[in-house]
Every structure is written in C-alpha cells, then in structure tokens.
Design an enzyme around this catalytic site. Sequence first.
Site, mmCIF file in Angstrom:
data_model
loop_
_atom_site.group_PDB
_atom_site.id
_atom_site.type_symbol
_atom_site.label_atom_id
_atom_site.label_comp_id
_atom_site.label_asym_id
_atom_site.label_seq_id
_atom_site.Cartn_x
_atom_site.Cartn_y
_atom_site.Cartn_z
ATOM 1 N N GLU A 1 0.891 -1.101 -0.102
ATOM 2 C CA GLU A 1 0.157 0.102 -0.178
ATOM 3 C C GLU A 1 1.060 1.000 -0.115
ATOM 4 O OE1 GLU A 1 -2.839 -0.626 2.751
ATOM 5 O OE2 GLU A 1 -4.021 -2.137 2.185
ATOM 6 N N GLU B 1 -5.214 -9.396 0.471
ATOM 7 C CA GLU B 1 -5.642 -9.064 1.957
ATOM 8 C C GLU B 1 -7.351 -9.189 2.300
ATOM 9 O OE1 GLU B 1 -4.465 -6.056 4.174
ATOM 10 O OE2 GLU B 1 -2.433 -6.139 4.438
#
Length: 685
Positions: A488, A587
Amino acid sequence: MSGPHRSFSFNQGDDGAGDAGDVSPIRSQEGHFMNSPPRHNDVSPVSARSQAMGSSPSSGFLSAHEHGDRGWGQNSGHTQAMRTNSTTPGMDNLGPAAVGGGISGIALGVANSHNRQSGIDAFRDTDGRNLPAERGYNTTGSDNPYVPTPPGGGSHGSAENLRPRDSYGSNVALGAAAAPAGQLTPGGSNPSQRSLFDSPYQGVGAMDAGPYQRQSAYSAAGDYPLVINPDEIADDGDDGFTPVPNGKSASSNARAIPAAAAGGAAGGGLFGLFKSKKADNPSYGPVPGAGLEAGEKSRWVKPTPGGGSRKRGWIVGLALAFIVVGAIVGGAVGGTLGNRENEAPDTTKSASSDTESNGDLNKDSSEIKDLMNNPDLHKVFPGMDYTPWGVQYPLCLKYPPSQNNVTRDVAVLSQLTNTVRLYGTDCNQTEMVLHAIDRLELKDMKVWLGVWIDSNDTTNDRQIKQLYKVLDDTKDISIFKGAIVGNEALYRAGNDIASAKKKLISYMDDVRNHFKEKNYDLPIATSDLGDNWKEDLVTATDLVMSNVHPFFAGVTAKEAAGWTWNFWNQNDVPLTKGTNKKQVISEVGWPSGGGNDCGSNNKCTDDTSGSVAGIDEMNQFMSDWICQALENGTDYFWFEAFDEPWKVQYNTKDENWEDKWGLMDAARKLKPGLKIPDCGGKTAA
C-alpha cells in the site's frame, strides 16, 4: 490459488501452472540456511539508537505501518474506520508476548504517520488528526497488517508529512548472535501464566494454561519497560502497518461499481460463482490493513494545561475519589490474583529460562504437538498474512523477538495454510520463520518475502539489503514463492501517487535485476488497494496483488463474498487480460467485534446497518467465501490468524475493531463460536 485447477476461467491468460507442487521438501537436518540464522539474547546491549539518520528528500511515500483501515464504502472517499488486529483491555496488549509485536508494533504505525525524525513523537504534529493504523490494508503480519482516513481529518498540510524518520538497519545485531534460538522465547513448560496485571505487556490469556497461551518473553524483573518513551521509538512500519493519508479525493480513490457479482445472478457467469445476497452499488475506498495507521487520537498528545483554582479543586477531589475506589478495587483484584498465582507456579519465565526448560522447540515438543493437532483448525486458506510479535525497530534491538514464540505461531499457521506472507525484513523475522519451518519439518510450507517501502531511503535500502542477505543465506530458495516489494505504498502516498509509483517501480526493478544476477527464479510483486492498480503498475509487476476488504464497503456479511468477488473481477482481473500474470487478493477478512461500518464517508445511523463486526458475521462471510474460493481456485491471503491486542489504542468511540481481525485470540485460541469451514475435507494446496 490461481492455477490450472480452476473450475472456471477469467477469460484471460492468467492461469499459470500451479506452484504447489514445486515446493522442495525442507531439509530438516541441514536447514535452509548456509549459516545458522541469527540468534539473540533476551536483552540486546543496544539501549539507544544505533545512529541518527538525517532526513532524505520526500519520495512520495508516507512513512507508515503496513496495515491500516481503509474504507470500502458506498460513497467515494476513504472510510474512517481503522483496523487493529486485536486488543484486549487489561491484557498484555503491548508486550512482546502479544501477537503482532506488542508495543514494538505500536512504533510502526505511530512513527510513520508524522513529520518527525523518529518514533511515536510524530503523532504530536498531526494537528489533532486521528491517523488510522494499518497493516497491509491499513496495517497485518500484519500486523498486519488497513486503516481508514481518521475522523475529521483533512488532507496532509505539507510535504513535511512525507519526511523520513530516523531508522535502524537490519545489519544491527539483535542481542548476542550466538545465543541459542530458543533463548529468545519466554519460558515454562506451559506458555506464560503470568497474571494479566503483572505487567501491561503480558499476553492475553496469560492466566490460562496450555499450548495456546502466549508466553511473556520477559520476566517480571524489569526486563521489559513498563513505560515506553516515544522518543526512543523510530519505526518504519515493516510489520504491516501504515499511516493513512488524509484528504484523498473521492473521485480518485473510490468509484462506484456494479453489484452483479454480489448478486450471484441466476444467469451464472463469473459472478454466479459466489452466491450471496445482492449488494447495491458498493464503492471502494481505502481498506483498513494491519497496521498502526489506525486513525485515533495519539496517546502521546499532552493535555493542555488547565487554569483556575476551581478546576484544580475539582481535579484534586476527583483524584481523591479515584484513590479511594482504587484501593477498594485493588484489594479485591489483589486477592483474586494472589489465589491464581498460587494455582500457577513458575508464572514469570524469561526467554532464557524458556530455552532452559524447553530448548529450541521442534515438532516433537509436547506443546507443539498439541498446537498442531487442533481438530477445529482446517487447512482451507491458500495463504495467511502474518507479522511475528515484536519485530519493530528499534525496540527489537533492546527486546528481541522470541524464536520459540514464532515457532509456536508457525505450528498453528501450518494447520490453516501452506503459505505465509510477511511484510518486512527487520529484526530477523524472516530468518525466524524459516527456522521455525525447519524445526517443525513442514515440507510444504512456503513463504512470500516482504519488503517494507516508505519515504525513508535508509529504511528502504536496509530492508532490501536484508532481503538479499536472507536469500544468500538460504540453501534451498524453493521455499520462497516470491518477494512483495511494498504494501500500500501508493495508498500512503496521498496526492503524490505519481512520484510514489515511479519510486516504487524503481525499487521493484532493482530487486528484479539483482534476482537475475543471482539466477533467482522468483516473481516480484507489490500489494496495494484494489483500485490503485493501473496498467503501468501491472507492467512493472509479475502479479497483481490487491487488498480487498468488504467490511469497509459497508455491505452486510451476506453480501460480502459476492461484493469481494465482484470488485476484484471488475477492477483487477481485467488488468492482466492478454498476459500470463496472475491476480491475487493479498488481504481479505472480517473483524469479530467492535461495531459497524457503513462505507466511505457514511456514518451508520444504528448499530445494525452496513458491515457489522461479529462472530456470526465472520462465520457468514467465511461460510460463503472460503469453500467456494477453494473450489474455483481463487488465490488469496486471509487477514489474519491472530488478534493483535495492542491495537486497541487505535479504536475510536464507534469503531472498536482494530484489534479483532484474528481467527484466534492472542493466546492462539480459536474464538468462541467461530467455525472455520472444513470444505468437505478439501484442503488448500
């Protein structure tokens, strides 16, 4: 996992050969290392920073942890929800014995979200903003390891927020390198049974005996500090937690998408694979990860001095009242704990005494046998996000993570999956996981290497250098599935995504070139929010790894599986059309408690609207998702196996889920009422 065994097709060339079969057996006698993995004493002689790093030019990345809350909402923008992986009031939510790294993990998220040179001090310059923690999504590993935009937070005021912090390298020895691996593990034939009130760093479930109870890695003799000085913490977020940038425009970060998949229409097709109630117009914002990014008020912010004698009078009066009440409560608690202490001798084993009692744990150790024979755990997850406890700089230099605790974790993980994903390389976490795999003789277990990337060039260089060292020291690199460079990083870049992407790609290219020079046949990837993936990033990576969390989209648990499938297929899968690149959901998960989320910028009007955190809802999502994903070959990493109690500090009044994403609590016990599907006996490769 993506591979030739799919029962359906994405109509693109992404179905490469399955990799489950190319896992080379682990040599239990020789191990994976050419040299023994680094081992450390209980307490490192390093009590101060090894060096002060100067600021480096802003790179476009925000220093943060690898997980934080991100909102997948009905409206554009980021949710303000944050995810902490598990925190239990009154428990050891901060110590090395807790899943996720305890207080050392806190350093990750906090340190990375502020414009200071080191540590949690960064929180002091947030202008009152609550910055969420995240691991992979926000936070994870991880962890964490997922963090939404803090409540009422505006955009970052200046480029100063991108300024790097002081950091410490992996080349700094963690304690005495010659110490036996097991010496780092807290001891006792049974995991730590210390009272929860002995120390704020004691693990959850400390009063329960048995192999599922986490041990305290440090004795009550003062090995672990009861008060942490934020000025001593300089963390780079490699545990999966990252600070969440504020003020990202709704138009650039969230876009409405059809809900065809969520509906599982009778007509069939891709979306029909996941049967669940239709979700109307879900949109995607930042998704909470596993990190310290969880948006909440900093515990380090000093209160504004009050004035006036009347106010002081009230304070004195209240203080006296608290003293009286405290004395009464203290007496009652003391009596109770005294009785429990009598029932459980040897309650304060240190890491070294654990080694003396248990040695370097292996598959034949009695407690490991118990951990590896839990009938309620099923190997139905293609992969699991994982961050070992206590692997954050610089705290790990003084309080090294425990090898035996990592071995215990891996023993449990082996009952759930054959693939573990890490978020960083600091504090010898990769070496400890590999050592645990060898000791447990897990022939099929594989590891995704993780490299934490943020705005600090020194941190990034250290992480990459350690990655190379791990590979050089590993005899059989077939245990690795690849390297994930950054988690991220684009999400944390805020409005400066262009420069962040350029720098991220340059790091990926550097790693790829090094692998070619060394003849390492390993894929290079990065992971980010599902809607941050664009063609240029796809070109630079070997896999598309997307963090997709339905909880932050504000959809119900019954809609979650369909929403996840729909979002992934509409936003990420098409990007690899015409290539042989795989797509992986890096995720996905659901919290077991803590409130409800109604999507980006939407405040829930009651406690039953939107995505509700709870055991029943978690069971619903797992029931709809896990076996269907296993059947159709969807490759994903579940976030996560263990709660991370220390993240409770990132909870807010209405969002108390940051510490509750694990299948199990911090003591490695399956949460009451939670049922992992057995999928008719079918297991993940």
